[in-house]
Enzyme design. Structure first.
Site, short mmCIF file in Angstrom:
data_model
loop_
_atom_site.label_atom_id
_atom_site.label_comp_id
_atom_site.label_asym_id
_atom_site.label_seq_id
_atom_site.Cartn_x
_atom_site.Cartn_y
_atom_site.Cartn_z
N LYS A 8 -21.33 34.85 -5.80
CA LYS A 8 -20.98 34.96 -7.23
C LYS A 8 -21.77 36.16 -7.77
CE LYS A 8 -21.82 34.30 -11.15
NZ LYS A 8 -21.90 35.44 -12.10
N CYS A 38 -37.16 44.40 -10.50
CA CYS A 38 -37.99 43.19 -10.55
C CYS A 38 -39.43 43.49 -10.20
CB CYS A 38 -37.42 42.12 -9.63
SG CYS A 38 -37.23 42.67 -7.94
N GLU A 88 -35.68 34.09 -6.19
CA GLU A 88 -36.32 35.41 -6.38
C GLU A 88 -36.19 35.72 -7.86
OE1 GLU A 88 -37.71 36.96 -3.94
OE2 GLU A 88 -36.67 36.54 -2.07
N GLU A 120 -41.44 39.74 -19.44
CA GLU A 120 -40.70 40.76 -18.68
C GLU A 120 -39.71 41.45 -19.62
OE1 GLU A 120 -37.67 39.46 -15.85
OE2 GLU A 120 -38.46 40.92 -14.41
P1 NAD Z 1 -29.66 36.08 -14.86
O1 NAD Z 1 -30.57 34.98 -14.49
O2 NAD Z 1 -29.18 36.17 -16.24
O3 NAD Z 1 -28.36 36.08 -13.93
C1 NAD Z 1 -28.43 36.16 -12.53
C2 NAD Z 1 -27.18 35.53 -11.94
O4 NAD Z 1 -27.20 34.15 -12.24
C3 NAD Z 1 -25.87 36.08 -12.50
O5 NAD Z 1 -24.92 36.19 -11.46
C4 NAD Z 1 -25.45 35.01 -13.48
O6 NAD Z 1 -24.06 34.96 -13.69
C5 NAD Z 1 -25.93 33.76 -12.78
N1 NAD Z 1 -26.13 32.59 -13.64
C6 NAD Z 1 -26.49 32.55 -14.94
N2 NAD Z 1 -26.53 31.27 -15.37
C7 NAD Z 1 -26.23 30.48 -14.31
C8 NAD Z 1 -26.12 29.08 -14.12
N3 NAD Z 1 -26.32 28.22 -15.11
N4 NAD Z 1 -25.79 28.62 -12.89
C9 NAD Z 1 -25.60 29.47 -11.88
N5 NAD Z 1 -25.66 30.81 -12.01
C10 NAD Z 1 -25.98 31.32 -13.21
O7 NAD Z 1 -30.45 37.39 -14.42
P2 NAD Z 1 -30.02 38.90 -14.68
O8 NAD Z 1 -30.29 39.20 -16.10
O9 NAD Z 1 -28.67 39.14 -14.08
O10 NAD Z 1 -31.06 39.67 -13.74
C11 NAD Z 1 -32.27 40.15 -14.15
C12 NAD Z 1 -33.39 39.26 -13.67
O11 NAD Z 1 -33.38 39.19 -12.24
C13 NAD Z 1 -34.77 39.77 -14.03
O12 NAD Z 1 -35.57 38.71 -14.49
C14 NAD Z 1 -35.30 40.29 -12.71
O13 NAD Z 1 -36.70 40.32 -12.60
C15 NAD Z 1 -34.69 39.35 -11.74
N6 NAD Z 1 -34.67 39.93 -10.40
C16 NAD Z 1 -35.53 39.42 -9.45
C17 NAD Z 1 -35.57 39.97 -8.18
C18 NAD Z 1 -36.51 39.42 -7.14
O14 NAD Z 1 -36.29 39.68 -5.96
N7 NAD Z 1 -37.54 38.67 -7.50
C19 NAD Z 1 -34.72 41.03 -7.85
C20 NAD Z 1 -33.86 41.53 -8.83
C21 NAD Z 1 -33.84 40.96 -10.10
#
Ligand code: NAD
Length: 493
Positions: free
Chosen positions: A178, A287, A253, A385
């Site tokens: 997804k 991240c 992550e 963040e």
């Molecule tokens: P997000 O949590 O908003 O979304 C991530 C994914 O989760 C998307 O595909 C979204 O559609 C899905 N999602 C949202 N709600 C959901 C639910 N209820 N059930 C299942 N899936 C759901 O994050 P974002 O804004 O897309 O990404 C940025 C974040 O990701 C930042 O906090 C960043 O630090 C983190 N990040 C972490 C790493 C790591 O390896 N630690 C790497 C890259 C990004």
């Protein structure tokens, strides 16, 4: 600049076919320069996830039953096809996410490397055996967990998708991906890449959609025993709670607010280059960004002044322009969130660079690289963040204070230490609360090493054999080699 062959519709890929959402719904896909919709993507929901799970289930026995070598050969093929698409991939990624084109160009190579690496790992992997004298012999059988649910964010989307696809496929899982709803464009390349590489229909299924709909349906599906999630800490917490219903295996992550600790004895020129690159590359949407810079007081003013100068010189511009160093932030909602933090920062700390939309860019989600100095540990811009080109700088007097400040947030993803005293470097590396530490370097990855965070930055490790551990279950088989003495309960003779 609009890439050629930009699709106007982005569809699910289920059982080897491109399909619309079962209920026909779509959502707008926008670019971050004009913030107007250029495509419609299928808006997945429970019915689409059901269909994808059925396809993944049908393909499972065939894929899991291949030898490790046979699956690895398919992965090598995927890597080659990804690399052959590198030009189009970079254009798509840059157009959809706002990443500068020069930085988007590295993504195909990194994605291809993920497939080659996990192909190598799965072929080299042996299974453990244990012998208890002459009496018993036990051996481990690793079996793919089953149908994997992969949920990915919008920063470097294609590369992060490959980071999950490669080990899941190497391990013999079939899966449903997804992708993030703000950046589905590069994921639209997977169907042709995977089909050309010979991945059988149904092994990989892609369901696009909104997190609370398609993502949640995947998390809630009883036949998906494993969720690999990369995204924000709040969403991660919610997914762990939902996954508890079916006791799913999860890997989280999550977010970060990683410290860079700069001592006066460091190579300050190199530290400065690293700080600037770490927080402003990938638009600061990284991240592992070193977004809190702690500087020893004797060099603090000088370092901060030079950091501000460098930030002011960073070239912000169109993502498609090869001289651009910081492009457009991914989405107007995210842009508003980052701008809000900048306004908060102006009240909490001393703004020494940026803080505004660049004068030459009147439209699009642009922000000048922004530096705040004298940031207090309780400030929101120190604690939360921001995920944009914004950095918080603060002074420290002693090593113990540096460590305390480094650890003073809920996050614990990465930490960077700059010092020429290697004993001190190792000492701090061992006490700082983070999953990953770099000494005298920015984030240079080695795919064999564990990747992940502690505290609110995540649960579990991926990378190297950790990924294979995650996507497989270890079953132990005990074999008696002699007659086993068994107490004869209930026997009369
Ligand atoms: P997000 O949590 O908003 O979304 C991530 C994914 O989760 C998307 O595909 C979204 O559609 C899905 N999602 C949202 N709600 C959901 C639910 N209820 N059930 C299942 N899936 C759901 O994050 P974002 O804004 O897309 O990404 C940025 C974040 O990701 C930042 O906090 C960043 O630090 C983190 N990040 C972490 C790493 C790591 O390896 N630690 C790497 C890259 C990004």
């Amino acid at each position: 600049m609009t890439p050629e062959n930009l699709p106007s519709t982005i569809r699910h890929w289920i059982g080897g076919e491109l399909v619309d959402a079962a209920d026909g719904r779509t959502f707008d896909v926008c670019d971050p320069v004009s913030n107007t919709a250029y495509a419609q993507a299928a808006r997945g929901a429970a019915a689409d996830v059901d269909r994808a799970v059925a396809a993944a289930r049908a393909a499972f026995a065939g894929w899991a039953g291949l030898s490790n070598r046979a699956r690895a050969n398919v992965l090598y093929h995927i890597a080659d096809v990804v690399e052959a698409r590198h030009g189009r991939l970079a254009l798509f990624e840059s157009y959809d996410s706002g990443l500068p084109i020069t930085q988007a160009k590295g993504q195909a190579r990194r994605a291809a490397e993920n497939f080659r690496y996990f192909a190598d790992v799965i072929v080299a992997l042996g299974e453990e055996a244990f012998r208890q004298g002459e009496e018993q012999f036990s051996y481990v059988v690793r079996q793919p967990v089953g149908i994997a649910g992969l949920i990915t964010p919008w920063n470097t989307p294609f590369m992060l998708e490959s980071w999950k696809l490669a080990p899941a496929l190497a391990s013999g899982c079939t899966l449903i991906l997804k992708p993030a709803e703000w950046t589905p464009l590069s994921a639209s390349l997977w169907p042709e890449i995977l089909a050309e590489a010979g991945v059988p229909a149904g092994v990989v299924n892609i369901v696009h959609g909104i997190g609370k709909e398609a993502g949640q349906a995947l998390v809630d599906h009883p036949d998906v025993p494993l969720i690999s999630f990369t995204g924000s800490t709040d969403t991660g917490r919610h997914i762990v709670r939902s996954s508890a219903q079916h006791l799913k295996t999860t890997s989280m992550e999550l977010g970060g607010k990683s410290p860079v600790v700069v001592f006066a004895d460091a190579d300050l020129e190199a530290a400065l280059d690293s700080v600037v690159f770490s927080v402003f590359s990938l638009n600061g949407e990284r991240c592992t960004a070193g977004s809190r810079v702690l500087v020893e007081r004797s060099v603090y003013e000088e370092f901060t002044r030079r950091l501000a100068e460098r930030a002011a010189n960073v070239r912000v511009g169109l993502p498609s322009d090869p001289v651009t160093e910081v492009g457009a932030l991914v989405h107007p909602e995210h842009y508003a969130r980052v701008l809000n933090y900048v306004e908060i920062g102006k009240k909490e700390a001393r703004l020494v660079a940026g803080g505004e939309r660049p004068a030459h860019l009147s439209e699009g989600n642009y922000l000048q690289p922004t530096v705040f100095a004298d940031v207090d540990r309780d400030a929101r811009i120190f604690q939360e963040e921001i995920f944009g080109p914004v950095v918080a700088v603060a002074p420290f007097d002693e090593e113990a204070e540096a460590v305390e400040l480094a650890n003073a947030t809920q996050y614990g993803l990465a930490a960077y230490i700059w010092t020429s005293d290697l004993k001190r470097g190792h000492r701090i590396a061992h006490t700082v609360e983070s999953g990953m530490v770099w000494i005298n370097s920015h984030n240079v990855r080695d795919l064999r090493t564990p990747f992940g965070g502690v505290k609110a930055s995540g649960v579990g490790r991926e990378g190297g054999v950790h990924s294979i551990d995650f996507y497989t279950e270890s079953k132990i088989v005990h074999v008696a080699l002699t007659e086993v003495h068994t107490p004869r309960f209930g026997a009369t003779s």
